[in-house]
Write an enzyme that holds these catalytic residues in place. Structure first.
Site, PDB file in Angstrom:
ATOM      1  N   GLY A 261       0.800  -1.227   0.000  1.00  0.00           N
ATOM      2  CA  GLY A 261       0.000   0.000   0.000  1.00  0.00           C
ATOM      3  C   GLY A 261       0.829   1.271   0.000  1.00  0.00           C
TER       4      GLY A 261
ATOM      5  N   TYR B 215      -8.843   4.546  16.348  1.00  0.00           N
ATOM      6  CA  TYR B 215      -7.966   5.002  15.260  1.00  0.00           C
ATOM      7  C   TYR B 215      -7.826   6.537  15.267  1.00  0.00           C
ATOM      8  CZ  TYR B 215      -6.241   5.123  10.381  1.00  0.00           C
ATOM      9  OH  TYR B 215      -5.504   5.324   9.236  1.00  0.00           O
TER      10      TYR B 215
HETATM   11  N1  CAA Z   1     -22.668   9.440  10.976  1.00  0.00           N
HETATM   12  C1  CAA Z   1     -23.808   9.201  11.646  1.00  0.00           C
HETATM   13  N2  CAA Z   1     -24.376   7.992  11.729  1.00  0.00           N
HETATM   14  C2  CAA Z   1     -23.773   6.987  11.092  1.00  0.00           C
HETATM   15  C3  CAA Z   1     -22.576   7.167  10.353  1.00  0.00           C
HETATM   16  C4  CAA Z   1     -22.028   8.462  10.316  1.00  0.00           C
HETATM   17  N3  CAA Z   1     -20.917   8.727   9.636  1.00  0.00           N
HETATM   18  N4  CAA Z   1     -22.204   5.986   9.841  1.00  0.00           N
HETATM   19  C5  CAA Z   1     -23.123   5.080  10.236  1.00  0.00           C
HETATM   20  N5  CAA Z   1     -24.072   5.689  10.965  1.00  0.00           N
HETATM   21  C6  CAA Z   1     -25.246   5.105  11.588  1.00  0.00           C
HETATM   22  C7  CAA Z   1     -26.000   4.221  10.604  1.00  0.00           C
HETATM   23  O1  CAA Z   1     -26.853   5.010   9.810  1.00  0.00           O
HETATM   24  C8  CAA Z   1     -26.779   3.323  11.561  1.00  0.00           C
HETATM   25  O2  CAA Z   1     -27.868   4.011  12.099  1.00  0.00           O
HETATM   26  P1  CAA Z   1     -29.261   3.276  12.399  1.00  0.00           P
HETATM   27  O3  CAA Z   1     -28.923   2.151  13.331  1.00  0.00           O
HETATM   28  O4  CAA Z   1     -30.106   4.347  12.992  1.00  0.00           O
HETATM   29  O5  CAA Z   1     -29.710   2.791  11.052  1.00  0.00           O
HETATM   30  C9  CAA Z   1     -25.810   3.139  12.706  1.00  0.00           C
HETATM   31  O6  CAA Z   1     -24.856   4.220  12.608  1.00  0.00           O
HETATM   32  C10 CAA Z   1     -25.078   1.822  12.622  1.00  0.00           C
HETATM   33  O7  CAA Z   1     -24.259   1.869  11.481  1.00  0.00           O
HETATM   34  P2  CAA Z   1     -23.711   0.571  10.831  1.00  0.00           P
HETATM   35  O8  CAA Z   1     -24.833  -0.331  10.400  1.00  0.00           O
HETATM   36  O9  CAA Z   1     -22.710   0.982   9.826  1.00  0.00           O
HETATM   37  O10 CAA Z   1     -23.033  -0.128  12.106  1.00  0.00           O
HETATM   38  P3  CAA Z   1     -21.981  -1.263  12.117  1.00  0.00           P
HETATM   39  O11 CAA Z   1     -21.730  -1.558  13.525  1.00  0.00           O
HETATM   40  O12 CAA Z   1     -22.350  -2.350  11.224  1.00  0.00           O
HETATM   41  O13 CAA Z   1     -20.701  -0.582  11.455  1.00  0.00           O
HETATM   42  C11 CAA Z   1     -18.838   0.824  11.282  1.00  0.00           C
HETATM   43  C12 CAA Z   1     -20.140   0.539  12.024  1.00  0.00           C
HETATM   44  C13 CAA Z   1     -17.867  -0.332  11.440  1.00  0.00           C
HETATM   45  C14 CAA Z   1     -18.244   2.040  11.953  1.00  0.00           C
HETATM   46  C15 CAA Z   1     -19.107   1.079   9.788  1.00  0.00           C
HETATM   47  O14 CAA Z   1     -20.063   2.117   9.665  1.00  0.00           O
HETATM   48  C16 CAA Z   1     -17.843   1.492   9.073  1.00  0.00           C
HETATM   49  O15 CAA Z   1     -17.041   0.674   8.684  1.00  0.00           O
HETATM   50  N6  CAA Z   1     -17.632   2.797   8.863  1.00  0.00           N
HETATM   51  C17 CAA Z   1     -16.458   3.307   8.164  1.00  0.00           C
HETATM   52  C18 CAA Z   1     -15.421   3.747   9.137  1.00  0.00           C
HETATM   53  C19 CAA Z   1     -14.290   4.347   8.356  1.00  0.00           C
HETATM   54  O16 CAA Z   1     -14.437   5.327   7.640  1.00  0.00           O
HETATM   55  N7  CAA Z   1     -13.111   3.772   8.470  1.00  0.00           N
HETATM   56  C20 CAA Z   1     -11.990   4.263   7.749  1.00  0.00           C
HETATM   57  C21 CAA Z   1     -11.089   3.123   7.426  1.00  0.00           C
HETATM   58  S1  CAA Z   1      -9.796   3.607   6.325  1.00  0.00           S
HETATM   59  C22 CAA Z   1      -8.803   4.563   7.261  1.00  0.00           C
HETATM   60  O17 CAA Z   1      -8.984   4.715   8.446  1.00  0.00           O
HETATM   61  C23 CAA Z   1      -7.657   5.170   6.561  1.00  0.00           C
HETATM   62  C24 CAA Z   1      -7.572   6.609   6.820  1.00  0.00           C
HETATM   63  O18 CAA Z   1      -6.718   7.045   7.540  1.00  0.00           O
HETATM   64  C25 CAA Z   1      -8.535   7.514   6.150  1.00  0.00           C
END
Ligand code: CAA
Length: 241
Positions: free
Chosen positions: A13, A148
């Site tokens: 990466g 993170y």
């Molecule tokens: N803001 C507000 N609400 C949010 C949201 C956000 N950004 N994202 C999700 N939600 C809400 C959903 O709408 C849902 O609401 P309801 O229950 O009312 O429907 C609730 O949160 C649950 O969401 P999920 O179904 O997504 O919950 P989960 O437990 O299955 O997953 C999670 C949660 C793992 C955090 C998933 O949303 C996810 O993977 N998010 C991405 C996180 C991310 O951006 N990671 C970056 C990785 S790459 C990196 O880190 C490199 C870098 O430096 C940039």
């Protein structure tokens, strides 16, 4: 042979792109550290001709021993790029202590461990470059990433503190805060979530590892001696900080 550089998490990466930029653009002798994926490390070494060394950057003693061995076998370490990092995403109510601790231990602890191993030598020799890979999510926070975001935010503070300690010894310390880059780490984000994130990137796409590597190459070059304690955001305009 030029300067000697260690890049942690260097065989894949963003780390791989950094290794190649330091070797090809700056003529540095690069050593790529990796934690465990032997197969990918071997493929990387065959592809690039860059030496690989295996240890866990979250293990303090392993960093001290590993860096001492690199210094003995390759030469004194002039440049450290703290790139190794992991995600253990999840909302706080679901996140285990282990998910918290591993991310802090590796992402933030790794910076301390590598600096402890290499900063004293740089300071004594009067020249050094440390670049820490932070994150947009350490600057802005991110839903599902208290571990993170805290570790990456910590990296930004660590960078500014160490920059003050290194300045009078010719050792600079800077950070890069990447946005969402097309690596395996970002590919692990669920598609529906990633789509919404990409929609908020003004440039309209994910970044490329090489675009981060160009920034690192500048910060570790001879030319960047007056740049210290800074954070270079490379994120397609997603967060202007
Ligand atoms: N803001 C507000 N609400 C949010 C949201 C956000 N950004 N994202 C999700 N939600 C809400 C959903 O709408 C849902 O609401 P309801 O229950 O009312 O429907 C609730 O949160 C649950 O969401 P999920 O179904 O997504 O919950 P989960 O437990 O299955 O997953 C999670 C949660 C793992 C955090 C998933 O949303 C996810 O993977 N998010 C991405 C996180 C991310 O951006 N990671 C970056 C990785 S790459 C990196 O880190 C490199 C870098 O430096 C940039």
């Amino acid at each position: 042979m030029g300067r000697v550089a260690i890049v942690t998490g260097g065989t894949r990466g963003i780390g791989e792109a950094i290794c190649l930029a330091l070797k090809n653009d700056l003529g540095y002798t690069v050593v790529a550290n990796y934690a465990g994926n032997e197969e990918k490390a071997k493929a990387f070494a065959d592809r690039t001709g860059i030496k690989t060394v295996r240890w866990d950057v979250g293990d303090h003693q392993a960093c001290l021993d590993g860096c001492a061995k690199v210094a003995e076998e390759v030469g004194p370490v002039d440049v450290v790029v703290n790139n190794a990092g992991i995600t253990r995403d999840g909302t706080l109510h679901k996140m285990s202590f282990d998910d918290w601790n591993e991310v802090m231990r590796i992402n933030l602890g790794g910076c301390f461990n590598m600096a402890k191993a290499c900063f004293p030598g740089m300071r004594a020799r009067g020249w050094g470059r440390i670049v820490n890979i932070g994150s947009i999510n350490g600057q802005a926070g991110q839903y599902g990433q208290v571990n993170y975001a805290a570790a990456k935010s910590g990296i930004h503070g660590f960078t500014k503190a160490l920059a003050q300690e290194g300045a009078k010894f010719g050792v600079t310390c800077n950070a890069i805060a990447p946005g969402y880059i097309d690596t395996d780490m970002v590919a692990a984000v669920p598609d529906a979530v990633l789509e919404k994130i990409v929609a908020k990137i003004p440039v309209g796409r994910l970044g490329h590892a090489e675009e981060i590597a160009r920034g690192v190459a500048f910060l570790v070059s001879e030319d960047a001696g007056f740049v210290t304690g800074s954070t270079m955001s490379i994120n397609g305009g997603q967060h202007m900080y």
